[in-house]
Design an enzyme around this catalytic site. Sequence first.
Site, PDB file in Angstrom:
ATOM      1  N   LYS A  22     -29.157 -37.973  70.585  1.00  0.00           N
ATOM      2  CA  LYS A  22     -30.118 -36.902  70.908  1.00  0.00           C
ATOM      3  C   LYS A  22     -29.936 -35.730  69.940  1.00  0.00           C
ATOM      4  CE  LYS A  22     -29.031 -33.996  74.343  1.00  0.00           C
ATOM      5  NZ  LYS A  22     -29.017 -32.562  73.998  1.00  0.00           N
ATOM      6  N   ASN A  23     -28.674 -35.342  69.716  1.00  0.00           N
ATOM      7  CA  ASN A  23     -28.412 -34.121  68.936  1.00  0.00           C
ATOM      8  C   ASN A  23     -28.512 -34.320  67.432  1.00  0.00           C
ATOM      9  OD1 ASN A  23     -28.151 -32.871  71.346  1.00  0.00           O
ATOM     10  ND2 ASN A  23     -25.931 -32.673  71.294  1.00  0.00           N
ATOM     11  N   ARG A  93     -33.854 -25.536  74.891  1.00  0.00           N
ATOM     12  CA  ARG A  93     -33.389 -24.496  73.967  1.00  0.00           C
ATOM     13  C   ARG A  93     -33.413 -24.974  72.523  1.00  0.00           C
ATOM     14  NH1 ARG A  93     -29.223 -23.746  73.101  1.00  0.00           N
ATOM     15  NH2 ARG A  93     -29.200 -21.569  72.510  1.00  0.00           N
ATOM     16  N   CYS A 117     -28.538 -21.005  79.581  1.00  0.00           N
ATOM     17  CA  CYS A 117     -28.681 -22.155  80.480  1.00  0.00           C
ATOM     18  C   CYS A 117     -27.454 -22.142  81.381  1.00  0.00           C
ATOM     19  CB  CYS A 117     -28.779 -23.451  79.673  1.00  0.00           C
ATOM     20  SG  CYS A 117     -27.240 -23.890  78.898  1.00  0.00           S
ATOM     21  N   ARG A 122     -25.725 -18.771  75.524  1.00  0.00           N
ATOM     22  CA  ARG A 122     -26.314 -19.516  74.402  1.00  0.00           C
ATOM     23  C   ARG A 122     -27.096 -18.593  73.436  1.00  0.00           C
ATOM     24  NH1 ARG A 122     -26.576 -24.862  76.058  1.00  0.00           N
ATOM     25  NH2 ARG A 122     -26.471 -25.434  73.864  1.00  0.00           N
ATOM     26  N   ASP A 308     -18.823 -31.683  74.837  1.00  0.00           N
ATOM     27  CA  ASP A 308     -19.790 -32.528  75.556  1.00  0.00           C
ATOM     28  C   ASP A 308     -19.127 -33.712  76.256  1.00  0.00           C
ATOM     29  OD1 ASP A 308     -22.526 -32.137  73.165  1.00  0.00           O
ATOM     30  OD2 ASP A 308     -21.679 -30.835  74.701  1.00  0.00           O
ATOM     31  N   VAL A 330     -15.343 -23.706  74.149  1.00  0.00           N
ATOM     32  CA  VAL A 330     -16.623 -23.518  73.451  1.00  0.00           C
ATOM     33  C   VAL A 330     -17.631 -22.728  74.280  1.00  0.00           C
ATOM     34  CG1 VAL A 330     -18.583 -24.704  72.358  1.00  0.00           C
ATOM     35  CG2 VAL A 330     -16.262 -25.610  72.101  1.00  0.00           C
ATOM     36  N   ARG A 400     -32.603 -35.947  80.345  1.00  0.00           N
ATOM     37  CA  ARG A 400     -32.764 -35.231  79.068  1.00  0.00           C
ATOM     38  C   ARG A 400     -31.862 -35.834  78.000  1.00  0.00           C
ATOM     39  NH1 ARG A 400     -32.001 -29.038  79.306  1.00  0.00           N
ATOM     40  NH2 ARG A 400     -32.285 -29.523  77.112  1.00  0.00           N
TER      41      ARG A 400
HETATM   42  C1  EPZ Z   1     -25.036 -27.868  70.214  1.00  0.00           C
HETATM   43  O1  EPZ Z   1     -25.474 -26.753  70.939  1.00  0.00           O
HETATM   44  C2  EPZ Z   1     -25.382 -29.079  71.063  1.00  0.00           C
HETATM   45  N1  EPZ Z   1     -26.836 -29.146  71.247  1.00  0.00           N
HETATM   46  C3  EPZ Z   1     -24.668 -28.967  72.410  1.00  0.00           C
HETATM   47  O2  EPZ Z   1     -24.942 -30.151  73.128  1.00  0.00           O
HETATM   48  C4  EPZ Z   1     -23.165 -28.900  72.160  1.00  0.00           C
HETATM   49  O3  EPZ Z   1     -22.507 -28.738  73.399  1.00  0.00           O
HETATM   50  C5  EPZ Z   1     -22.855 -27.719  71.236  1.00  0.00           C
HETATM   51  O4  EPZ Z   1     -23.609 -27.829  70.018  1.00  0.00           O
HETATM   52  C6  EPZ Z   1     -21.384 -27.647  70.868  1.00  0.00           C
HETATM   53  O5  EPZ Z   1     -20.993 -28.839  70.253  1.00  0.00           O
HETATM   54  C7  EPZ Z   1     -27.586 -29.636  70.237  1.00  0.00           C
HETATM   55  O6  EPZ Z   1     -27.100 -30.003  69.179  1.00  0.00           O
HETATM   56  C8  EPZ Z   1     -29.071 -29.698  70.493  1.00  0.00           C
HETATM   57  P1  EPZ Z   1     -23.318 -23.919  69.312  1.00  0.00           P
HETATM   58  P2  EPZ Z   1     -25.557 -25.312  70.204  1.00  0.00           P
HETATM   59  O7  EPZ Z   1     -24.312 -23.039  68.613  1.00  0.00           O
HETATM   60  O8  EPZ Z   1     -25.827 -25.505  68.749  1.00  0.00           O
HETATM   61  C9  EPZ Z   1     -21.881 -19.524  70.258  1.00  0.00           C
HETATM   62  C10 EPZ Z   1     -25.546 -31.422  74.964  1.00  0.00           C
HETATM   63  O9  EPZ Z   1     -24.929 -31.593  76.004  1.00  0.00           O
HETATM   64  N2  EPZ Z   1     -23.024 -19.076  69.451  1.00  0.00           N
HETATM   65  O10 EPZ Z   1     -22.474 -24.826  68.482  1.00  0.00           O
HETATM   66  O11 EPZ Z   1     -26.473 -24.451  70.981  1.00  0.00           O
HETATM   67  C11 EPZ Z   1     -22.303 -20.188  71.553  1.00  0.00           C
HETATM   68  O12 EPZ Z   1     -22.496 -19.219  72.566  1.00  0.00           O
HETATM   69  C12 EPZ Z   1     -25.652 -30.045  74.373  1.00  0.00           C
HETATM   70  O13 EPZ Z   1     -26.085 -32.319  74.283  1.00  0.00           O
HETATM   71  C13 EPZ Z   1     -23.203 -17.717  69.225  1.00  0.00           C
HETATM   72  O14 EPZ Z   1     -22.422 -16.890  69.690  1.00  0.00           O
HETATM   73  O15 EPZ Z   1     -24.074 -24.788  70.387  1.00  0.00           O
HETATM   74  C14 EPZ Z   1     -21.132 -21.092  71.867  1.00  0.00           C
HETATM   75  O16 EPZ Z   1     -20.124 -20.336  72.517  1.00  0.00           O
HETATM   76  C15 EPZ Z   1     -25.106 -29.007  75.323  1.00  0.00           C
HETATM   77  N3  EPZ Z   1     -24.264 -17.302  68.482  1.00  0.00           N
HETATM   78  C16 EPZ Z   1     -20.615 -21.491  70.473  1.00  0.00           C
HETATM   79  O17 EPZ Z   1     -21.193 -20.555  69.550  1.00  0.00           O
HETATM   80  C17 EPZ Z   1     -25.163 -18.196  67.938  1.00  0.00           C
HETATM   81  O18 EPZ Z   1     -26.112 -17.767  67.240  1.00  0.00           O
HETATM   82  C18 EPZ Z   1     -21.030 -22.891  70.040  1.00  0.00           C
HETATM   83  O19 EPZ Z   1     -22.412 -22.979  70.242  1.00  0.00           O
HETATM   84  C19 EPZ Z   1     -24.968 -19.579  68.177  1.00  0.00           C
HETATM   85  C20 EPZ Z   1     -23.893 -19.993  68.930  1.00  0.00           C
END
Ligand code: EPZ
Length: 421
Positions: A22-23, A93, A117, A122, A308, A330, A400
């Site tokens: 998916k990702n 998102r 979420c 996020r 995840d 995370v 999803r």
């Molecule tokens: C991706 O989400 C995945 N989703 C998530 O999978 C996964 O859990 C996550 O990466 C971590 O591996 C997709 O790829 C569609 P991040 P993402 O930006 O990109 C902070 C699932 O179950 N952050 O890596 O949204 C954030 O708050 C989903 O398939 C900021 O502060 O996660 C978090 O603490 C759930 N500012 C950390 O970074 C930003 O601009 C990591 O978030 C962006 C992120």
Amino acid sequence: MDKLIITGGEKLSGELRISGAKNSALPILAATLLSKIPVSIGNIPHLHDITTTMELLGRMGVQLVVDEKMNVEVDASTIKNFEAPYELVRTMRASILVLGPLVAHYGTAHVSFPGGCAIGTRPVDLHLDGLIKMGAEIKIEGGYIHAKADRLKGARLVLEKITVTGTENLMMAATLAEGTTIIENAAKEPEVSDLAYFLNKMGAKISGIGTDILEIEGVDQLGTENLHFDILPDRIETGTYLVAAAMTGGQITVKNTRPNTLDAVLEKLKEAGAEITTGEDWIKLDMKDKKPHSVSVRTAPYPAFPTDMQAQFTAMNSIADGVSVITETVFENRFMHVQEMQRMGADITLESNNAICRGVNNLTAAPVMATDLRASASLVLAGLVAKGDTLVDRIYHIDRGYDHIEEKLAQLGATIRRVPN
Ligand code: EPZ
């Protein structure tokens, strides 16, 4: 809303085929907006988030033709608007992933600001900061991100945090920027690399793939004739079914997967007592009828243990021998599954971002409620070992991210059925 009813006690065995990730599919579908000519993508998983993404692109005027094997032909040349509307973004998102491609290729984007979420706030500040550094003008108005740029300029971006979709958005934006962009502290998840390989097949010039420093030399246009790209297999779906087999003391073989994308998970399953053998595209797990040992895990960005897979290991530890600590580094609120498992008799104590699990002999079935994608999968896993019939509600979260979960588990011998509302 559909529910799942799982009758616990069956040992899982057999084989199953893993779907596309998916990702990886989500950013790659967004990246088709960068191409001047049609692109064909294969191994697309049959998931609600994919349908949402296709609807989002379709509303922009992009043409998508899906065949029965879930190959999709995307032609973005017919695009007529550059908006990702609230009613779609609030359900997914990851719609934020159209922002980089739209600004880079069309110089404009209006994307509803993605809310938080269940697992956390996020934020997308790092996505926006990077685009601003590349020369985009960003305005937040009426709950929308309004972005525009004549042509993005290459820049050196040092990401304050490791962000998967942030890295993906900025990498996509940089492919058509004037000059070279360096992204430091880039995410190294396999899905980020899969996107980079796809972009390079479309004519992008990305180097450093798989490392935390990506160099993207901007080009004037993207798109290559007769391009077909198959999505990477889903490492989290793979890990989820391996944990299901480990919890039930069973033996399964997962096919069409990539063992080298989930080393940290396989190491922890071996520590739990599983016998693991692997080939290039398959993994066999055999618990030899034993219960798993408790294993402590600490989530962190790739290649460390993936967040995840945290909920699934919490479920396994709830019935394993011994005491373990699960540390979530995370996301700030990714233990919602714990209170639901406690209702099934799990002995888990939360202390800040740690869950201390004391394995119990068995869980007891109860009606439980899913709150997010991976938490809902972990409740299904708990149901596999609980005495009685566990009813998991709000399983739209599962749909999803898991392609036909009840069929795949039933194929492995689980007693599980979907009850439409
Ligand atoms: C991706 O989400 C995945 N989703 C998530 O999978 C996964 O859990 C996550 O990466 C971590 O591996 C997709 O790829 C569609 P991040 P993402 O930006 O990109 C902070 C699932 O179950 N952050 O890596 O949204 C954030 O708050 C989903 O398939 C900021 O502060 O996660 C978090 O603490 C759930 N500012 C950390 O970074 C930003 O601009 C990591 O978030 C962006 C992120």
